[in-house]
Write a protein that holds these residues in place. Structure first.
Motif, PDB file in Angstrom:
ATOM      1  N   PHE A  15       0.883  -1.171   0.000  1.00 59.00           N
ATOM      2  CA  PHE A  15       0.000   0.000   0.000  1.00 59.00           C
ATOM      3  C   PHE A  15       0.912   1.210   0.000  1.00 59.00           C
ATOM      4  O   PHE A  15       1.462   1.555   1.042  1.00 59.00           O
ATOM      5  CB  PHE A  15      -0.882   0.026   1.248  1.00 59.00           C
ATOM      6  CG  PHE A  15      -1.822  -1.136   1.345  1.00 59.00           C
ATOM      7  CD1 PHE A  15      -2.941  -1.206   0.533  1.00 59.00           C
ATOM      8  CD2 PHE A  15      -1.586  -2.157   2.241  1.00 59.00           C
ATOM      9  CE1 PHE A  15      -3.813  -2.278   0.633  1.00 59.00           C
ATOM     10  CE2 PHE A  15      -2.464  -3.227   2.338  1.00 59.00           C
ATOM     11  CZ  PHE A  15      -3.573  -3.293   1.522  1.00 59.00           C
ATOM     12  N   ASN A  40      -0.359  -7.090  15.677  1.00 61.42           N
ATOM     13  CA  ASN A  40      -1.105  -6.090  14.924  1.00 61.42           C
ATOM     14  C   ASN A  40      -0.255  -5.553  13.788  1.00 61.42           C
ATOM     15  O   ASN A  40       0.906  -5.214  13.983  1.00 61.42           O
ATOM     16  CB  ASN A  40      -1.522  -4.931  15.829  1.00 61.42           C
ATOM     17  CG  ASN A  40      -2.482  -5.371  16.913  1.00 61.42           C
ATOM     18  OD1 ASN A  40      -2.244  -5.143  18.074  1.00 61.42           O
ATOM     19  ND2 ASN A  40      -3.549  -6.015  16.523  1.00 61.42           N
ATOM     20  N   GLY A  41      -0.850  -5.491  12.619  1.00 58.92           N
ATOM     21  CA  GLY A  41      -0.136  -4.947  11.480  1.00 58.92           C
ATOM     22  C   GLY A  41       0.810  -5.914  10.815  1.00 58.92           C
ATOM     23  O   GLY A  41       1.569  -5.531   9.917  1.00 58.92           O
ATOM     24  N   ALA A  42       0.775  -7.185  11.220  1.00 58.80           N
ATOM     25  CA  ALA A  42       1.689  -8.164  10.638  1.00 58.80           C
ATOM     26  C   ALA A  42       1.353  -8.480   9.182  1.00 58.80           C
ATOM     27  O   ALA A  42       2.202  -8.942   8.423  1.00 58.80           O
ATOM     28  CB  ALA A  42       1.673  -9.453  11.460  1.00 58.80           C
ATOM     29  N   GLY A  43       0.108  -8.221   8.798  1.00 57.55           N
ATOM     30  CA  GLY A  43      -0.290  -8.475   7.420  1.00 57.55           C
ATOM     31  C   GLY A  43      -1.299  -9.605   7.271  1.00 57.55           C
ATOM     32  O   GLY A  43      -1.573 -10.052   6.155  1.00 57.55           O
ATOM     33  N   LYS A  44      -1.866 -10.043   8.365  1.00 53.22           N
ATOM     34  CA  LYS A  44      -2.805 -11.170   8.325  1.00 53.22           C
ATOM     35  C   LYS A  44      -4.068 -10.821   7.522  1.00 53.22           C
ATOM     36  O   LYS A  44      -4.458 -11.558   6.619  1.00 53.22           O
ATOM     37  CB  LYS A  44      -3.200 -11.580   9.755  1.00 53.22           C
ATOM     38  CG  LYS A  44      -2.021 -11.871  10.667  1.00 53.22           C
ATOM     39  CD  LYS A  44      -2.457 -12.263  12.059  1.00 53.22           C
ATOM     40  CE  LYS A  44      -3.238 -11.196  12.800  1.00 53.22           C
ATOM     41  NZ  LYS A  44      -2.458  -9.984  13.136  1.00 53.22           N
ATOM     42  N   SER A  45      -4.657  -9.699   7.890  1.00 50.21           N
ATOM     43  CA  SER A  45      -5.888  -9.318   7.178  1.00 50.21           C
ATOM     44  C   SER A  45      -5.597  -9.057   5.709  1.00 50.21           C
ATOM     45  O   SER A  45      -6.398  -9.391   4.833  1.00 50.21           O
ATOM     46  CB  SER A  45      -6.508  -8.079   7.818  1.00 50.21           C
ATOM     47  OG  SER A  45      -6.953  -8.370   9.127  1.00 50.21           O
ATOM     48  N   THR A  46      -4.449  -8.458   5.444  1.00 51.29           N
ATOM     49  CA  THR A  46      -4.083  -8.197   4.056  1.00 51.29           C
ATOM     50  C   THR A  46      -4.005  -9.511   3.279  1.00 51.29           C
ATOM     51  O   THR A  46      -4.500  -9.607   2.149  1.00 51.29           O
ATOM     52  CB  THR A  46      -2.724  -7.472   4.006  1.00 51.29           C
ATOM     53  OG1 THR A  46      -2.817  -6.300   4.807  1.00 51.29           O
ATOM     54  CG2 THR A  46      -2.366  -7.102   2.588  1.00 51.29           C
ATOM     55  N   GLN A  87     -12.864  -9.302   9.593  1.00 51.38           N
ATOM     56  CA  GLN A  87     -12.728  -8.756  10.934  1.00 51.38           C
ATOM     57  C   GLN A  87     -13.681  -7.578  11.157  1.00 51.38           C
ATOM     58  O   GLN A  87     -14.376  -7.483  12.147  1.00 51.38           O
ATOM     59  CB  GLN A  87     -11.271  -8.295  11.056  1.00 51.38           C
ATOM     60  CG  GLN A  87     -10.889  -7.590  12.302  1.00 51.38           C
ATOM     61  CD  GLN A  87      -9.389  -7.295  12.296  1.00 51.38           C
ATOM     62  OE1 GLN A  87      -8.748  -7.295  11.247  1.00 51.38           O
ATOM     63  NE2 GLN A  87      -8.835  -7.072  13.454  1.00 51.38           N
ATOM     64  N   HIS A 207      -5.841 -13.600  17.860  1.00 48.96           N
ATOM     65  CA  HIS A 207      -4.772 -13.162  18.755  1.00 48.96           C
ATOM     66  C   HIS A 207      -4.755 -14.022  20.003  1.00 48.96           C
ATOM     67  O   HIS A 207      -3.928 -13.846  20.871  1.00 48.96           O
ATOM     68  CB  HIS A 207      -4.965 -11.693  19.141  1.00 48.96           C
ATOM     69  CG  HIS A 207      -4.613 -10.751  18.034  1.00 48.96           C
ATOM     70  ND1 HIS A 207      -3.313 -10.568  17.611  1.00 48.96           N
ATOM     71  CD2 HIS A 207      -5.377  -9.964  17.243  1.00 48.96           C
ATOM     72  CE1 HIS A 207      -3.308  -9.691  16.624  1.00 48.96           C
ATOM     73  NE2 HIS A 207      -4.540  -9.313  16.372  1.00 48.96           N
TER      74      HIS A 207
END
Ligand SMILES: Nc1ncnc2c1ncn2[C@@H]1O[C@H](COP(=O)(O)OP(=O)(O)OP(=O)(O)O)[C@@H](O)[C@H]1O
Ligand SMILES: [Mg+2]
Lengths: 260, 334
Positions: A15, A40-46, A87, A207
C-alpha cells in the motif's frame, strides 16, 4: 498432509510505501484448520483479503485444488468456494437475518429480470430458518429480525453459518472471537470444529493462542508481511509460539530450526 | 443469547413494528396537519386547491423517489435542482434553434442527465470524494451552464399540443378536479420504486450497501455500479421532472428548481429514510412529499405571512426529525 485445497505462492502486496505482504506462501489441506498468527499490522488481514478478492495482489499465484486461479473480485473467490468472514465487516445491520444470509446470492423468481428479479421471500425465509436450526441457534432467532437487534456473538454465528451454507471449500475467519463473551466464544470455536468435521478447510486468524491450541491443526506465524514460522500444533507449545510472534526470543527460534 | 422481543407473539411483534415504523408516524402527522388546515380554512380541501397541490406534487415527488433510493444506498445528490432547471432549457434551445424535433430534443435532454449522473457517480465511487462535495460542485456547474446558455433569460416553452406535451403535461378532469398526467408518472414510478426497494434483488443490494458497504462488497455485490446507476437515475428523474414542469407552465427558466435539492431531501428524511443510509422507505417519501406540499400550501391559506412561512416549514421538518430520532432510539432499546 491431506489433499491440498488452497496454495499461495509468493504473494506480495504494497500500500504505497507500506509492504503489507512481502512474500507469503503456504498450503491449506482438506479438512484442516490452520491458525494464522501475528501481531497487529503483521499483514494477516491483508493476506486473507487478497485470497478473498477484496483487492488484487501485486505479485504471486493462488492455486485452488492444484489449479492456478485469478481472483479479481469477491465474487470470484466465492465462486471458487472461498468464503470469508472479515474482521471489520460481515453483516448489514439494517437488513434482516434472512436477507443477510443470502446477500449476493438471493433466491429469486423470474431470474431473467436480472437485478430487477423479485426475491423469493418464502424460500428466503424457509432456508434461513432451516439454516438457523442447523447451526443450533434457532430457538431464539427469528429469520425476519434485523441484524442490528442481535448481540455480537449472534452476529458472528450468523456470519459463520452463512459461510457454511454455501458448502465452501475454504472458510476464512478473521478474528471471529473478537469482543465476544465466554459463551459466544465457545460457540464460535464449536462452529470451527463442526465446519472442519463437515469437510471444509478453515483458515483462522486470532490473537488468542489458547483458542489456537483448542481447534487448530497447524500454526502459521506472520511478522511484518512475512511468514516467519510454520508448525503443527502437536509439535509445539504455547510459549514457543508466543515468542515467535513477538520475535522476542530469536535464539529459541534458531535452536528449534537447528533441532529439526 | 436472547433478544428482547422474544416472548412476544410474532404477529404482535410485526404489528407493533408497523406502528413504530417511521413512515407510520409520518402518516399520522400528515393526517393531523391536513385536518388542522382543513378546519382552519375551508378552501384547503376545495377542488381547486387540491388540483393545485396535485399539480406540483409529482414534480418534486418524482425526484424524491430517486433521492430515496440514493440515500438508502448511502449517498445523496445536491445537483437535482440545477438539473431540473438545465434539462428543459437545453430541450427548448435545441427546438428553438431548429436543431432537433421536440422528440429528439427531449431524448438529448435525458441523455445529458444520464451524463451528469454518471459523472457524479463515477467521481464519488471511483475517486472516493464524498457525494456532498461532488454534487455541490455539480450544482454550480449545471446551474451555471443553464444561466450561461440562456444568458439568464427564461425561454418560452413548447406550447403546441402534441404527443409529448400530452405525455408529460396533459391534463384531465375528474368531476371538478383537474389532474395532470404527471400524477400518473408519479404513481407509476412510485410503484416501481416500492417494488425495487422492497421486493427486488436490487433493493436488497441498495439497502445492504447503505447499511454496510464493505459487507455488501464482501458478498460480491457490485456496490460502485449500483451507486453509479442510482446517481444516473436520480439525475434523469430530476431532468424529467424539470421537463414536466416546463411543459405545464409553458416556460423553461434557467433558475427553475433553485433550492429543490434541499426540499427533496427534506421530503425524503421527513418520510423516515435515514440520511446515513441502509433504511429507506418509498411510502414514507410519498407521505413526506404530500406533507411538504400540504404545509407550503396550507400555511399560505391559513394566513401566515408569505415571508414567515419558511420558519414554519423548518420547524415542522425539525419536529419530524426529532420524532424519528426518538422512535429510533426507542426501537433500539427494544
Ligand atoms: N488499505 C490499506 N491501505 C494502506 N495500508 C494498509 C491497508 N490495509 C493494511 N495496511 C497496512 O498494512 C499492514 C498490515 O495490515 P493488516 O491489516 O494486514 O494487519 P493485521 O495483521 O491484520 O493486523 P491486526 O491484527 O491488527 O488485524 C499495516 O501496516 C497496515 O497499516
Ligand atoms: Mg487484521
Amino acid at each position: 498432509m491431506a489433499q491440498e485445497v488452497l496454495r499461495l505462492q509468493n504473494l506480495q502486496k504494497s500500500f504505497g510505501s507500506v509492504r503489507a505482504l512481502k512474500n507469503a506462501s503456504f498450503t491449506l489441506g482438506e479438512g484442516e484448520v490452520v491458525a494464522l498468527l501475528g501481531d497487529n499490522g503483521a499483514g494477516k488481514s491483508t493476506l486473507i483479503k487478497a485470497i478473498s478478492g477484496v483487492f488484487p495482489v501485486d505479485r504471486g499465484e493462488i492455486y485452488v485444488r492444484g489449479q492456478k486461479v485469478s481472483i479479481r473480485s469477491t465474487r470470484d473467490a466465492m465462486d471458487l468456494g472461498i468464503e470469508t468472514i472479515h474482521q471489520d465487516t460481515s453483516l448489514a445491520p439494517d437488513l434482516s437475518i434472512a436477507r443477510n444470509l443470502f446477500l449476493g446470492r438471493e433466491p429469486v423468481n423470474l431470474k431473467w429480470l436480472g437485478v430487477f428479479a423479485p426475491l423469493d421471500l418464502a424460500k428466503l425465509r424457509d432456508a434461513a430458518s432451516a439454516l438457523l436450526k442447523r447451526v443450533g441457534i434457532s430457538k431464539k432467532l427469528d429469520a425476519d429480525a434485523l441484524v442490528s437487534t442481535l448481540s455480537g456473538g449472534e452476529r458472528q454465528s450468523i456470519a459463520i453459518s452463512r459461510a457454511m451454507q454455501f458448502a465452501a471449500k475454504v472458510i476464512i475467519l478473521d478474528e471471529p472471537t473478537n469482543n465476544l463473551g465466554v459463551e459466544e466464544t465457545h460457540g464460535v470455536l464449536r462452529f470451527v470444529k463442526e465446519v472442519r468435521d463437515a469437510g471444509h478447510s478453515v483458515l483462522l486468524i486470532t490473537h488468542n493462542i489458547h483458542h489456537v491450541f483448542q481447534v487448530a491443526d497447524r500454526i502459521i506465524v506472520m511478522r511484518r508481511g512475512e511468514i516467519v514460522a510454520e508448525q503443527t500444533v502437536a509439535d509445539t507449545d504455547l510459549l514457543t509460539v508466543e515468542s515467535i510472534i513477538t520475535g522476542a526470543d530469536m535464539s529459541a527460534l534458531l535452536r528449534e530450526a537447528r533441532a529439526k | 443469547m436472547t433478544i428482547a422481543a422474544e416472548e412476544e407473539m410474532p404477529g404482535a411483534k410485526r404489528g407493533s413494528s408497523l406502528i413504530r415504523s417511521p413512515q407510520f408516524s409520518s402518516l399520522i402527522i400528515l393526517i393531523v396537519l391536513l385536518t388542522v388546515f382543513a378546519v382552519a380554512d375551508a378552501n384547503f380541501l376545495s377542488p381547486l386547491n387540491i388540483s393545485n397541490m396535485m399539480a406540483f406534487l409529482p414534480e418534486l415527488g418524482i425526484i424524491a423517489l430517486g433521492m430515496t433510493l440514493l440515500l438508502t444506498a448511502g449517498e445523496f445528490d445536491l445537483s437535482v435542482g440545477a438539473v431540473f432547471g438545465l434539462a428543459p432549457v437545453v430541450v427548448m434551445l435545441l427546438v428553438q434553434n431548429g436543431e432537433a424535433s421536440i422528440g429528439v430534443a427531449l431524448l438529448a435532454g435525458l441523455i445529458l442527465c444520464v451524463a451528469i449522473g454518471a459523472i457524479n457517480g463515477l467521481i464519488v465511487t471511483k475517486i472516493g470524494i464524498s457525494s456532498f462535495l461532488v454534487t455541490l460542485s455539480m450544482l454550480l456547474v449545471v446551474r451555471g451552464a443553464a444561466l450561461y446558455i440562456t444568458q439568464g433569460f427564461p425561454l418560452k416553452s413548447w406550447d403546441q399540443p402534441g404527443f409529448f406535451v400530452t405525455l408529460l403535461a396533459g391534463s384531465f378532469n375528474i368531476g371538478s378536479f383537474r389532474f395532470y398526467t404527471s400524477l400518473w408518472w408519479f404513481v407509476g414510478l412510485s410503484l416501481l420504486a416500492i417494488y425495487i426497494l422492497r421486493y427486488a434483488k436490487l433493493g436488497n443490494w441498495i439497502s445492504a450497501i447503505g447499511s454496510n458497504r464493505n459487507a455488501a462488497v464482501a458478498r460480491g455485490v457490485p456496490a460502485d455500479a449500483v451507486k453509479i446507476w442510482l446517481f444516473i437515475l436520480t439525475s434523469v428523474l430530476a431532468g424529467l421532472a424539470g421537463m414536466i414542469s416546463a411543459f405545464r407552465i409553458s416556460a423553461a427558466s434557467p433558475v427553475a428548481g433553485t433550492g429543490y435539492e434541499l426540499e427533496v431531501i427534506a421530503m425524503v428524511v421527513v418520510g423516515g429514510t435515514a440520511l446515513t443510509g441502509g433504511r429507506g422507505t418509498i411510502l414514507g417519501t410519498i407521505v413526506g412529499a404530500l406533507m411538504l406540499r400540504a404545509i407550503r400550501n396550507g400555511i399560505v391559506l391559513i394566513g401566515v405571512p408569505g415571508l414567515a412561512y419558511n420558519i414554519f416549514v423548518g420547524v415542522i421538518i425539525l419536529a419530524m426529525l426529532i420524532l424519528h430520532a426518538l422512535l429510533q432510539k426507542n426501537a433500539a432499546r427494544g
